[in-house]
Structure formats: structure tokens, C-alpha cells
Design an enzyme around this catalytic site. Sequence first.
Site, PDB file in Angstrom:
ATOM      1  N   ARG A  74       0.861  -1.174   0.000  1.00 37.70           N
ATOM      2  CA  ARG A  74       0.000   0.000   0.000  1.00 37.70           C
ATOM      3  C   ARG A  74       0.898   1.226   0.000  1.00 37.70           C
ATOM      4  O   ARG A  74       1.940   1.248   0.666  1.00 37.70           O
ATOM      5  CB  ARG A  74      -0.907   0.031   1.244  1.00 37.70           C
ATOM      6  CG  ARG A  74      -2.103  -0.900   1.171  1.00 37.70           C
ATOM      7  CD  ARG A  74      -3.121  -0.461   0.126  1.00 37.70           C
ATOM      8  NE  ARG A  74      -4.287  -1.331   0.085  1.00 37.70           N
ATOM      9  CZ  ARG A  74      -4.406  -2.398  -0.714  1.00 37.70           C
ATOM     10  NH1 ARG A  74      -3.428  -2.741  -1.534  1.00 37.70           N
ATOM     11  NH2 ARG A  74      -5.513  -3.121  -0.686  1.00 37.70           N
ATOM     12  N   GLU A  89      -3.768   7.524  -4.329  1.00 30.80           N
ATOM     13  CA  GLU A  89      -4.177   7.034  -5.652  1.00 30.80           C
ATOM     14  C   GLU A  89      -5.512   7.666  -6.058  1.00 30.80           C
ATOM     15  O   GLU A  89      -6.380   7.823  -5.206  1.00 30.80           O
ATOM     16  CB  GLU A  89      -4.318   5.512  -5.595  1.00 30.80           C
ATOM     17  CG  GLU A  89      -2.995   4.840  -5.316  1.00 30.80           C
ATOM     18  CD  GLU A  89      -3.103   3.320  -5.210  1.00 30.80           C
ATOM     19  OE1 GLU A  89      -4.155   2.747  -5.522  1.00 30.80           O
ATOM     20  OE2 GLU A  89      -2.104   2.712  -4.798  1.00 30.80           O
ATOM     21  N   HIS A 122      -1.185   0.417  -9.850  1.00 31.45           N
ATOM     22  CA  HIS A 122      -1.837  -0.543  -8.941  1.00 31.45           C
ATOM     23  C   HIS A 122      -2.453  -1.714  -9.713  1.00 31.45           C
ATOM     24  O   HIS A 122      -3.681  -1.916  -9.690  1.00 31.45           O
ATOM     25  CB  HIS A 122      -2.886   0.162  -8.070  1.00 31.45           C
ATOM     26  CG  HIS A 122      -3.168  -0.597  -6.799  1.00 31.45           C
ATOM     27  ND1 HIS A 122      -3.591   0.004  -5.651  1.00 31.45           N
ATOM     28  CD2 HIS A 122      -3.087  -1.925  -6.509  1.00 31.45           C
ATOM     29  CE1 HIS A 122      -3.770  -0.909  -4.701  1.00 31.45           C
ATOM     30  NE2 HIS A 122      -3.467  -2.100  -5.203  1.00 31.45           N
TER      31      HIS A 122
HETATM   32  C1  GLV Z   1      -4.904  -5.140  -3.929  1.00 29.79           C
HETATM   33  O1  GLV Z   1      -4.213  -4.204  -3.717  1.00 29.79           O
HETATM   34  C2  GLV Z   1      -5.479  -5.978  -2.916  1.00 29.79           C
HETATM   35  O2  GLV Z   1      -5.371  -5.642  -1.728  1.00 29.79           O
HETATM   36  O3  GLV Z   1      -6.068  -6.996  -3.267  1.00 29.79           O
END
Ligand code: GLV
Length: 316
Positions: free
Chosen positions: A235, A264, A282
Site C-alpha cells: 500500500r 491514488e 496498482h
Molecule cells: C490489492 O491491492 C489488494 O489488496 O487486493
Amino acid sequence: MPSVLVTRHVPDGGLDPLLAAGIEPVVRPVDDPLTGAELAQAAAEHDGLVVLLTDRVDADVLVAGARGGRLRVVANVAVGYDNIDVAAARAHGITITNTPGVLTETTADLAFMLILAASRLCSTAEADLRGGRWESWSILGYLGRDVSGATLGIVGHGRIGRAVARRAEGFGMNVLHHARQPTGEPGYVADLDVLLEQSDVVSLHIPLGPETRHLIDADRLRRMKPTAVLVNTARGQVVDEEALAVALEEGRLFAAGLDVYEHEPVVHPRLLAAPRTVLLPHIGSASVETRTLMARMACANVVAVLAGDRPLNPVT
Ligand code: GLV
């Protein structure tokens, strides 16, 4: 029949568990995230919600769900659940679920791709080629760092961290890992700072929480070797982006490979301008197979809760 809202279109087949249970979900026809007010209204009107990590299920949404008297489950189509106020959900008796396991290999592939791409300056080299700046093969051009023989420090020893470690062994890396609790496995380093000091590549695989926000800050970046590479597929808020950009600008870090960002979809302008970065939007779990399995898992969790069963993947 219970009413379930799926906040976005999902890959074909992703809704199968709901359909098999005779639940025809309401699927929003657009791809933008719901506003807080829209999510609160949805929480008040449905028995189950299938949400994405871009949907912010905060206390207001959950209170609206509790007041509406219907909402029993919110299924996140993600393994991370920092977008959901789990404590508020618990207080209102609303079950939260996530999608662990199904995205492990796909996300580990992307993390390893970033390890390689950042170490070998792939984005810089490709941008030059596309921009017409590649004039000749050069013995000093685009000199990256070998991953073979390098030490990889993995922060976090969950499924994805361990899957990255397996890949690293195949590439001839020495693998260390750090976790808050001793793992009892070879390569365990109790002190994060020591792991950062010893690693040529650091890859982050920890959830976001109060204790991991800005875990990699200016001080910790200073502990890393100036030849080191930082990779983040966890993250964005785990890393202080501005401090990372400064470290790259000042040559105190060799390169960075990032898939996640603090705000984001906005990326810190200084990070966008920083040298030797590979920046992805991402996409850690973004394969057809995995996103389909994630959607199915979320829907199966909703079916279980609405049938009065224990879900497969409750977040506690
Ligand atoms: C993606 O970032 C997830 O947490 O699945």
C-alpha cells in the site's frame, strides 16, 4: 430474496456464486467509485455489498447500513481492507470479508517484475527508446544492478512475501525477511533497520495499518544502501513518497519500483519526476484469471453470510 449491490462491473463469471444461489445482483453500470453519500444509501438499501478497494466503507456508511436494518455483509474484492472501517463494522454486527490466497502468485509475479525492471532501469531505457533518444549501443548506457547474487530483504512474511521469496531463490538471490513476530525460518531478521542496511533490494509485503503507515520514512531510507532498490506492491502509505523522491533525486537510493501510491490515483509530482523509477498503476492482481477468482470469492462470501453460514474469508 436478498438484495446485493456489486459496485462495479467485474470480469465475466465473477458473479457466478451469487447467480448460482439465485441472487440476481444489482451491478452499477459505470466504473467510477461511489461517493460516500451513494455508498451510505446503498448500505441502507441492500443486504450485501460487493465493493472494491477504491470504495471507502467508513463509519458513516456502516452506520447507514445498520440504520437501514438490512446490511449484513460487505465483501471487499481485495486482500487489503484498509478502505473499510472494520471496527465500526464489528460494532454494528456487519461482516467484512476479503480475498486472500487467490491473488498471491499474480501479485508476487508483479513484485518480482518490479524488482527486475527497477534494478535494470527498464522504464528509463524504454522511455529513451520511445522518445527517440537511443543513439547507439553504449558500454556505459543504462547500467543497472544484478539481482543474481544480491540480497533481497522482504518486509512481511505473509503469503505474498513468501511467494516473492520463492521466485528470488530461482534467480539466485540471498533472501532475508522481517516480520514483527519471529518466523522460525531461515533468513529471519528481527530488526527492520538491520534488514534495510543489509539488503540490495527491499520488497514490501505488509498490510497498511497505524503501525505501518510511513514505515519506510526518511530515516529508514537513509539506512538503505545507496545502491539499493525499493519495491512497493503493498500500500502506498507504507512509504513516505516525498522522502523516497528526495532519496532518488539525491542518489541516496539506486532505484524504485512502485505499484501503489499514497493518494491514488494521484502520484506525487516529485516521484513522477524522480530518476530511476518504474511506476505502475496498482495492477498487482490484474490478470483475467485472478480478478475473476477475486470477484467469485467475494460473491461466495456474500452468499455464505446471507445464508447464515460462516464466510470463507472473514476479516477479524
Ligand atoms: C490489492 O491491492 C489488494 O489488496 O487486493
